[in-house]
Design a protein around this motif. Structure first.
Motif, PDB file in Angstrom:
ATOM      1  N   GLY A   1       0.815  -1.209   0.000  1.00  6.68           N
ATOM      2  CA  GLY A   1       0.000   0.000   0.000  1.00  6.68           C
ATOM      3  C   GLY A   1       0.850   1.261   0.000  1.00  6.68           C
ATOM      4  O   GLY A   1       0.534   2.234  -0.694  1.00  6.68           O
ATOM      5  N   ILE A   2       1.927   1.243   0.768  1.00 10.41           N
ATOM      6  CA  ILE A   2       2.805   2.412   0.837  1.00 10.41           C
ATOM      7  C   ILE A   2       3.578   2.570  -0.469  1.00 10.41           C
ATOM      8  O   ILE A   2       3.771   3.688  -0.957  1.00 10.41           O
ATOM      9  N   ILE A   3       4.012   1.455  -1.055  1.00  9.42           N
ATOM     10  CA  ILE A   3       4.691   1.522  -2.355  1.00  9.42           C
ATOM     11  C   ILE A   3       3.739   2.082  -3.406  1.00  9.42           C
ATOM     12  O   ILE A   3       4.100   2.931  -4.222  1.00  9.42           O
ATOM     13  N   ARG A   4       2.505   1.605  -3.389  1.00  8.03           N
ATOM     14  CA  ARG A   4       1.508   2.114  -4.347  1.00  8.03           C
ATOM     15  C   ARG A   4       1.275   3.609  -4.168  1.00  8.03           C
ATOM     16  O   ARG A   4       1.015   4.341  -5.118  1.00  8.03           O
ATOM     17  N   LEU A   5       1.385   4.106  -2.929  1.00  2.91           N
ATOM     18  CA  LEU A   5       1.143   5.516  -2.651  1.00  2.91           C
ATOM     19  C   LEU A   5       2.245   6.424  -3.192  1.00  2.91           C
ATOM     20  O   LEU A   5       1.967   7.547  -3.608  1.00  2.91           O
ATOM     21  N   LEU A   6       3.487   5.902  -3.212  1.00  2.00           N
ATOM     22  CA  LEU A   6       4.618   6.820  -3.416  1.00  2.00           C
ATOM     23  C   LEU A   6       5.589   6.439  -4.518  1.00  2.00           C
ATOM     24  O   LEU A   6       6.547   7.175  -4.770  1.00  2.00           O
ATOM     25  N   ARG A   7       5.414   5.308  -5.166  1.00  2.00           N
ATOM     26  CA  ARG A   7       6.307   4.933  -6.261  1.00  2.00           C
ATOM     27  C   ARG A   7       5.489   4.735  -7.537  1.00  2.00           C
ATOM     28  O   ARG A   7       4.409   4.150  -7.498  1.00  2.00           O
ATOM     29  N   ASP A   8       6.040   5.219  -8.673  1.00  2.00           N
ATOM     30  CA  ASP A   8       5.369   5.054  -9.969  1.00  2.00           C
ATOM     31  C   ASP A   8       3.922   5.531  -9.913  1.00  2.00           C
ATOM     32  O   ASP A   8       3.009   4.871 -10.415  1.00  2.00           O
ATOM     33  N   THR A   9       3.724   6.693  -9.315  1.00  2.00           N
ATOM     34  CA  THR A   9       2.388   7.247  -9.210  1.00  2.00           C
ATOM     35  C   THR A   9       2.269   8.463 -10.122  1.00  2.00           C
ATOM     36  O   THR A   9       3.231   8.858 -10.786  1.00  2.00           O
TER      37      THR A   9
END
Length: 380
Positions: A56-64
Motif C-alpha cells: 500500500g505504501i509503495i503504491r502511494l509513493l512509487r510510480d504514481t
C-alpha cells in the motif's frame, strides 16, 4: 534515545569492513506483510486499527501520477504521528531520495513561524488537514507560494481559502481524499482554478480504482449519488482483531476482475461527474430526517462554508428529549470578517430549501479540533 550503555555503529563504516565471506541477511519483508497499524475512529467514534501493508505504501509513493519524485525533495512532517498522512510525509521523501522536515506542533499552529520554517528549510511539499490550511492561508495568503505541491484533505475544502492560495501563485494546491483503509490518498484534484464545488475530489490516483454503488451494491450512473467503494493494492488487510467489522467493510471485488481482489466500503456518498471525476456529497451515516425530509449534513455544510466570511464550519443534528431534530451550524469566521447569525441564515436560505436551513448558528473564535487536526464534532 539515550545512548548511555549502548554502542553506536556507523552503518557505512560496518559495510566498509565486510568481506566476501560475510553473509548479509535478507530483509525478509514482502509487499503483503503489514507495515503499519493505524487506529482511526472515523465517523463512528470507536477506534479500530487498520492494518496497512507494505504494498500500500509503495503504491502511494512509487510510480504514481499525482506527485513526482523531484517534488518530494523536502517534505514537511506536519501531522500527528498516529495519523495516516505520516506515511506520505515520511516515506514520500525517503523512498525518493528526499528528506523529512519535522514541523513541531506549536510551529504548525503559528502561521508566521510555520511559514518561516517552510521557507528556511526549502520545503517542497506538505500534506495538511483542511482546518490548518484554512487558518494558515487566512492569515498569510502566500504562505505556501514557495512550495511545489500542497495536498489538502480530511474535510471539505474552503473555496475562499483555496482562492487566496491559488491567487498567491507558486505551489500547486491539490484537494485530496482517501481513507486510512486505502493507504491515505485515493483521489486527487489539482486546483488550477477555484472549483465550483467544495466537494470536487478529482480522479483516482494510479493503481487505485473506484466504484459508486447503490444500497444493493449495484453500479450507478453519472450524477447519481451512491456509496464509494475503493480497490487496488492500497487496500488494507482489515481491522486488527475485528473480524466482523473487517468482513462488513472489506468485500470481494466483483467489478474489476482482479482475482482475489477486495474493495473497501468507505461509507462516503459520492457521485460521478460528466468529466469522470468524483464529487463528494457526504457520509452515509450523516443523513438525518428533518420534518420527514432526508437531509445530508455534508450538503448543508458545503453551502455554509461557501459564505465569503466563513473560514470553517460544520452542521450537526440535535434533538432535545422527544422533540424534533434540529440543525445547528457552528462557524469560524475569516480573520477580520465578522459575520452575524442573520447573515448566515439568509445566505443559506437563498440556496437551500427551508427545512435544510439550520435553526441557529454558533459563531466561534475557533472550532474544536481532535489530535489529528479534524473538527471534533463531539466537542461542539
Amino acid at each position: 534515545l539515550p545512548l548511555a550503555g549502548r554502542e553506536s555503529l556507523d552503518i557505512a563504516d560496518v559495510e566498509a569492513h565486510l568481506t566476501d565471506q560475510d553473509v548479509v541477511p535478507a530483509p525478509g519483508t514482502v509487499g503483503e506483510d503489514a507495515a503499519t497499524l493505524i487506529y482511526t475512529s472515523g465517523s463512528t467514534g470507536t477506534p479500530k486499527g487498520a492494518m496497512v501493508p507494505h504494498r500500500g505504501i509503495i503504491r502511494l509513493l512509487r510510480d504514481t501520477d499525482y506527485v513526482r519524485p523531484e517534488e518530494l525533495r523536502a517534505v514537511g512532517q506536519v501531522s500527528n504521528a498516529s495519523f495516516d498522512p505520516l506515511l506520505f510525509e515520511v516515506w514520500g521523501p525517503l523512498l525518493n531520495g528526499g528528506r523529512v522536515v519535522v514541523v513541531p506542533t506549536d510551529v504548525a499552529l503559528s502561521p508566521p513561524r510555520f511559514v518561516e520554517l517552510l521557507r528556511r528549510e526549502a520545503v517542497t511539499a506538505v500534506a495538511i488537514v483542511t482546518a490548518l490550511f484554512n487558518s494558515t492561508v487566512n492569515e498569510i495568503p502566500d504562505a505556501f507560494a514557495t512550495l511545489r505541491q500542497v495536498y489538502v484533505g480530511g474535510e471539505r475544502i474552503n473555496l475562499g481559502s483555496v482562492a487566496a492560495a491559488v491567487a498567491a501563485g507558486g505551489a500547486q494546491i491539490n484537494n485530496i481524499y482517501g481513507p486510512t483503509e486505502v493507504t491515505s490518498i485515493s483521489t486527487c484534484n489539482p486546483l488550477t482554478t477555484v472549483p465550483a464545488s467544495a466537494g470536487a475530489i478529482g480522479s483516482t490516483i494510479a493503481n487505485t480504482w473506484a466504484f459508486v454503488v447503490d444500497e444493493w451494491g449495484c453500479l450507478v450512473g453519472v450524477g447519481v449519488p451512491g456509496e464509494l467503494w475503493l480497490g487496488g493494492p492500497g487496500v488494507a488487510w482489515g481491522y486488527w482483531n475485528r473480524a466482523g467489522l473487517t468482513a462488513d467493510r472489506f468485500v470481494p471485488d466483483g467489478f474489476s476482475g482482479a482475482v482475489g481482489g477486495r474493495l473497501y466500503r468507505t461509507g462516503d456518498v459520492v457521485c460521478w461527474r460528466p468529466d469522470g471525476s468524483l464529487e463528494f456529497v457526504g457520509r452515509v451515516d450523516h443523513q438525518v430526517k428533518v420534518r420527514g425530509f432526508r437531509v445530508e449534513l455534508g450538503e448543508v455544510e458545503s453551502v455554509v462554508v461557501a459564505h465569503p466570511a466563513v473560514a470553517s464550519g460544520v452542521v450537526v443534528a440535535v434533538r432535545s428529549g422527544d422533540g424534533p431534530v434540529r440543525l445547528v451550524g457552528y462557524v469560524q469566521p475569516v480573520v477580520g470578517e465578522p459575520v452575524s447569525v442573520a447573515q448566515l441564515r439568509e445566505f443559506v436560505g437563498e440556496r437551500l430549501p427551508e427545512h435544510m436551513v439550520p435553526v441557529s448558528f454558533v459563531v466561534m473564535d475557533s472550532l474544536p479540533l481532535n489530535p489529528n487536526g479534524k473538527i471534533d464534532r463531539r466537542a461542539l
